[in-house]
Design a protein around this motif. Structure first.
Motif, PDB file in Angstrom:
ATOM      1  N   ALA A 109       0.698  -1.341  -0.043  1.00  0.00           N
ATOM      2  CA  ALA A 109       0.046  -0.019  -0.112  1.00  0.00           C
ATOM      3  C   ALA A 109       0.871   1.222   0.031  1.00  0.00           C
ATOM      4  CB  ALA A 109      -0.780   0.012   1.216  1.00  0.00           C
ATOM      5  N   LEU A 110       1.918   1.274   0.787  1.00  0.00           N
ATOM      6  CA  LEU A 110       2.866   2.604   0.893  1.00  0.00           C
ATOM      7  C   LEU A 110       3.494   2.549  -0.573  1.00  0.00           C
ATOM      8  CD1 LEU A 110       4.036   2.322   4.497  1.00  0.00           C
ATOM      9  CD2 LEU A 110       2.281   3.772   3.684  1.00  0.00           C
ATOM     10  N   THR A 111       3.956   1.435  -0.953  1.00  0.00           N
ATOM     11  CA  THR A 111       4.602   1.323  -2.277  1.00  0.00           C
ATOM     12  C   THR A 111       3.671   2.087  -3.431  1.00  0.00           C
ATOM     13  OG1 THR A 111       5.951  -0.467  -1.741  1.00  0.00           O
ATOM     14  CG2 THR A 111       5.713   0.099  -4.103  1.00  0.00           C
ATOM     15  N   ASN A 112       2.689   1.701  -3.454  1.00  0.00           N
ATOM     16  CA  ASN A 112       1.556   2.443  -4.166  1.00  0.00           C
ATOM     17  C   ASN A 112       1.487   3.791  -4.200  1.00  0.00           C
ATOM     18  OD1 ASN A 112       1.233   0.080  -5.747  1.00  0.00           O
ATOM     19  ND2 ASN A 112      -0.711  -0.553  -4.591  1.00  0.00           N
ATOM     20  N   VAL A 113       1.389   4.349  -2.800  1.00  0.00           N
ATOM     21  CA  VAL A 113       1.306   5.668  -2.627  1.00  0.00           C
ATOM     22  C   VAL A 113       2.637   6.341  -3.154  1.00  0.00           C
ATOM     23  CG1 VAL A 113       1.343   7.443  -0.633  1.00  0.00           C
ATOM     24  CG2 VAL A 113      -0.162   5.297  -0.480  1.00  0.00           C
ATOM     25  N   ALA A 126      -7.315 -13.414   0.936  1.00  0.00           N
ATOM     26  CA  ALA A 126      -8.340 -14.687   0.537  1.00  0.00           C
ATOM     27  C   ALA A 126      -7.787 -16.005   0.808  1.00  0.00           C
ATOM     28  CB  ALA A 126      -8.656 -14.631  -1.098  1.00  0.00           C
ATOM     29  N   ALA A 127      -6.202 -16.001   0.859  1.00  0.00           N
ATOM     30  CA  ALA A 127      -5.936 -17.483   1.471  1.00  0.00           C
ATOM     31  C   ALA A 127      -5.788 -17.644   2.922  1.00  0.00           C
ATOM     32  CB  ALA A 127      -4.267 -17.128   0.989  1.00  0.00           C
ATOM     33  N   LEU A 128      -5.972 -16.486   3.790  1.00  0.00           N
ATOM     34  CA  LEU A 128      -6.308 -16.502   5.112  1.00  0.00           C
ATOM     35  C   LEU A 128      -8.009 -16.231   5.480  1.00  0.00           C
ATOM     36  CD1 LEU A 128      -3.448 -14.354   6.293  1.00  0.00           C
ATOM     37  CD2 LEU A 128      -3.363 -16.922   6.121  1.00  0.00           C
ATOM     38  N   HIS A 129      -8.828 -16.526   4.366  1.00  0.00           N
ATOM     39  CA  HIS A 129     -10.357 -16.401   4.790  1.00  0.00           C
ATOM     40  C   HIS A 129     -10.556 -14.864   4.928  1.00  0.00           C
ATOM     41  CE1 HIS A 129     -10.596 -20.695   4.387  1.00  0.00           C
ATOM     42  NE2 HIS A 129      -9.597 -20.647   5.307  1.00  0.00           N
ATOM     43  N   GLY A 130      -9.771 -13.958   4.639  1.00  0.00           N
ATOM     44  CA  GLY A 130      -9.928 -12.471   4.872  1.00  0.00           C
ATOM     45  C   GLY A 130     -10.591 -11.663   3.599  1.00  0.00           C
ATOM     46  N   ALA A 131     -10.509 -10.428   4.034  1.00  0.00           N
ATOM     47  CA  ALA A 131     -11.325  -9.802   3.021  1.00  0.00           C
ATOM     48  C   ALA A 131     -10.361  -8.305   2.639  1.00  0.00           C
ATOM     49  CB  ALA A 131     -12.635  -8.937   3.436  1.00  0.00           C
ATOM     50  N   CYS A 132     -10.372  -7.963   1.341  1.00  0.00           N
ATOM     51  CA  CYS A 132      -9.637  -6.648   0.958  1.00  0.00           C
ATOM     52  C   CYS A 132     -10.656  -5.802   0.242  1.00  0.00           C
ATOM     53  CB  CYS A 132      -8.498  -7.293   0.006  1.00  0.00           C
ATOM     54  SG  CYS A 132      -7.646  -5.864  -0.525  1.00  0.00           S
ATOM     55  N   GLU A 133     -10.570  -4.613   0.766  1.00  0.00           N
ATOM     56  CA  GLU A 133     -11.483  -3.587  -0.129  1.00  0.00           C
ATOM     57  C   GLU A 133     -10.161  -2.441  -0.212  1.00  0.00           C
ATOM     58  OE1 GLU A 133     -14.366  -2.115   2.674  1.00  0.00           O
ATOM     59  OE2 GLU A 133     -15.102  -4.268   2.961  1.00  0.00           O
ATOM     60  N   THR A 134     -10.390  -1.854  -1.736  1.00  0.00           N
ATOM     61  CA  THR A 134      -9.607  -0.994  -2.081  1.00  0.00           C
ATOM     62  C   THR A 134     -10.591   0.181  -3.075  1.00  0.00           C
ATOM     63  OG1 THR A 134      -9.029  -2.211  -4.054  1.00  0.00           O
ATOM     64  CG2 THR A 134      -7.502  -2.471  -2.081  1.00  0.00           C
ATOM     65  N   GLY A 135      -9.937   1.135  -3.063  1.00  0.00           N
ATOM     66  CA  GLY A 135     -10.686   2.322  -3.921  1.00  0.00           C
ATOM     67  C   GLY A 135     -10.401   3.551  -3.498  1.00  0.00           C
ATOM     68  N   ARG A 181      -7.622   4.508  -0.662  1.00  0.00           N
ATOM     69  CA  ARG A 181      -7.804   3.789   1.090  1.00  0.00           C
ATOM     70  C   ARG A 181      -7.808   2.132   0.486  1.00  0.00           C
ATOM     71  NH1 ARG A 181     -13.041   2.795   4.669  1.00  0.00           N
ATOM     72  NH2 ARG A 181     -13.576   1.653   2.969  1.00  0.00           N
ATOM     73  N   VAL A 182      -6.840   1.539   1.291  1.00  0.00           N
ATOM     74  CA  VAL A 182      -6.781  -0.192   1.245  1.00  0.00           C
ATOM     75  C   VAL A 182      -7.055  -0.382   2.651  1.00  0.00           C
ATOM     76  CG1 VAL A 182      -5.102  -1.905   1.070  1.00  0.00           C
ATOM     77  CG2 VAL A 182      -5.034   0.215  -0.477  1.00  0.00           C
ATOM     78  N   ARG A 183      -8.041  -1.224   2.746  1.00  0.00           N
ATOM     79  CA  ARG A 183      -8.578  -1.944   4.057  1.00  0.00           C
ATOM     80  C   ARG A 183      -8.645  -3.454   3.800  1.00  0.00           C
ATOM     81  NH1 ARG A 183     -13.768  -3.871   6.049  1.00  0.00           N
ATOM     82  NH2 ARG A 183     -13.762  -3.512   8.149  1.00  0.00           N
ATOM     83  N   VAL A 184      -7.965  -3.877   4.651  1.00  0.00           N
ATOM     84  CA  VAL A 184      -7.656  -5.650   4.830  1.00  0.00           C
ATOM     85  C   VAL A 184      -7.948  -5.928   6.251  1.00  0.00           C
ATOM     86  CG1 VAL A 184      -6.149  -7.504   4.359  1.00  0.00           C
ATOM     87  CG2 VAL A 184      -6.006  -5.411   3.003  1.00  0.00           C
ATOM     88  N   ARG A 185      -9.005  -7.013   6.110  1.00  0.00           N
ATOM     89  CA  ARG A 185      -9.286  -7.742   7.583  1.00  0.00           C
ATOM     90  C   ARG A 185      -8.853  -9.147   7.482  1.00  0.00           C
ATOM     91  NH1 ARG A 185     -12.593  -6.321  11.899  1.00  0.00           N
ATOM     92  NH2 ARG A 185     -13.639  -7.987  13.032  1.00  0.00           N
TER      93      ARG A 185
END
Length: 448
Positions: A327-331, A413-422, A430-434
């Motif tokens: 995320a910081l690399t993209n910024v 997804a590999a850890l059954h989590g969720a990723c929201e970007t936009g 914003r990048v939000r990962v749970r």
């Protein structure tokens, strides 16, 4: 000349089934004529061959029955019907013999072979029904309308041979179905193994590509920014240029070290026995953030103090670190120097949440195509703070964009989590990962 084996003969016969049927029909015709001319009970109790005269009616019926028998593979049910009808006609119309057995009884041989073919080529229900009907009709015709008494051995022979033909045909068909089922299961298992191997190879390729992207893209982006700064201030402020080149050297050294570690692990054919450097995690998050600060980015970090909660699993810890890094690399690449980013890490009893927000207000420098793994393939572009453009340029969607956001989603997804970007409405991204903390097996292998 090579010797002909029994297997070669069998393969040749299987290659010409109609020729085999013609041979069987000819052999059956000869056997019928031989049986019609033989008296099984001679004066001394031994069979006497060629003791009886063969009538023209017997030869004609035998020729018709065996001629139809040559078509048993093409039309098994009509062949059984015709041969059975000929056998019934022969038994009913036969003359009463002066002594010994009836010469018409051998004509049932063609119907016996036809009944075997029907039982061998149809389903079980049809085989049982047709077999019972054929046995009853042929045996009943011999007992009720035959020239011999109902208890004659010819009638018992008709019953035994027809029942045996139906049973043997059913047994051969069951065995063939069993062998086919075993062969089909073996082929399906082989296909499943091949598909599983291809799936694992594809997953491993994705894992390696994702790991190399995370290792290389971050450091190359920092090197690119610091090199741009050094080139810009080389003439007016050489001290600052030297400092920027020192950061370039440090980032390059870290990139080479991590790349060497990753490639070294890939070269190993078995389990590694030598100790390797531990995978990065949130414990070294400060070092990661310092690298971006040296590159001119303003980064604020809000994270729980270390030691206040049980340690994270290695997979979750590595994924959280890679998400912040990407995320910081993209910024750095898309917002540029002077952008402000906020890293928020929150943890509760069920999940770990990582949020990275930037204002998109920096000044973007030129990033070469070979170093920018997430930028557009069209070369250097000045990325403004507009939300929709910013989201598109960060690889949101397909096209020629990179794989940074895709890699974050795959890791989550590999850890059954969720990723929201936009993009944000007022500019920025914003990048939000749970990531869930429950002990559940990952869907894919997570690199250590």
């Amino acid at each position: 000349m090579p010797a002909v084996t029994l297997r070669d003969i069998r393969e040749r016969l299987r290659a010409h089934p109609h020729a085999v049927d013609a041979l069987i029909a000819a052999g059956t015709f000869c056997c019928i004529l031989l049986g019609a001319a033989t008296e099984p009970h001679g004066p001394d109790g031994q069979p006497q061959f060629a003791e009886r005269e063969i009538t023209g009616q017997t030869v004609l019926l035998a020729a018709l029955s065996c001629g139809v028998l040559a078509l048993r593979r093409r039309a098994p049910m009509p062949v059984l019907l015709v041969t059975g009808l000929i056998s019934v006609v022969a038994l009913v119309a036969g003359d009463t013999p002066r002594a010994g057995s009836a010469p018409e009884a051998p004509l049932v041989s063609a119907a016996v072979i036809a009944l075997y073919t029907v039982s061998n080529t149809t389903d079980r229900r049809t085989s049982w029904r047709v077999g019972a009907l054929a046995v009853g009709v042929l045996t009943g015709a011999g007992m009720l309308f035959g020239a011999r008494p109902w208890y004659a051995q010819e009638n018992l022979g008709i019953f035994a041979w027809t029942a045996l033909a139906a049973a043997v045909g059913e047994a051969v068909r069951n065995r063939r179905a069993f062998v086919d089922a075993i062969r089909e299961r073996a082929e399906r298992a082989e296909r499943t193994r091949e598909e599983e191997a291809r799936r694992r190879v594809a997953e491993e390729r994705m894992r390696i590509a994702r790991e190399l992207h995370d290792v290389v893209a971050h450091h190359i982006a920092l090197v690119n920014v610091q090199a741009g700064v050094a080139s810009h201030v080389m003439d007016q402020r050489p001290d600052q240029a030297k400092q920027a080149l020192a950061h370039v050297r440090e980032a390059s050294r870290h990139a080479l070290a991590e790349l060497q570690t990753t490639v070294g692990l890939l070269r190993q054919s078995g389990e590694s026995t030598a100790p390797t450097e531990p995978a990065p995690g949130l414990e070294v998050l400060d070092d990661l953030v310092d690298g971006f600060r040296h590159a001119g980015m303003s980064v604020d970090v809000e994270a729980p103090p270390p030691g206040g909660a049980p340690p994270l699993s290695s997979a979750v810890d590595l994924t959280a670190y890679r998400v912040v890094q990407e995320a910081l690399t993209n910024v750095q690449k898309h917002a540029g120097i002077g952008a402000h980013a906020e890293v928020r890490i929150r943890r509760d009893a069920r999940a770990l949440e990582i949020v990275v927000i930037d204002d998109g207000a920096g000044t973007t420098h030129t990033v070469p195509d070979d170093a920018d793994t997430d930028a557009s393939a069209e070369g250097p572009t000045d990325f403004g703070p507009e939300g929709d453009d910013d989201g598109a340029r960060r690889g949101e969607g397909g096209g020629n964009g990179g794989h940074g956001l895709v890699g974050m989603r795959e890791r989550a997804a590999a850890l059954h989590g969720a990723c929201e970007t936009g993009p944000l409405p007022g500019g920025g991204f914003r990048v939000r990962v749970r990531l869930p903390l429950e002990s559940s097996a990952p869907r894919k292998e997570t690199p250590a």
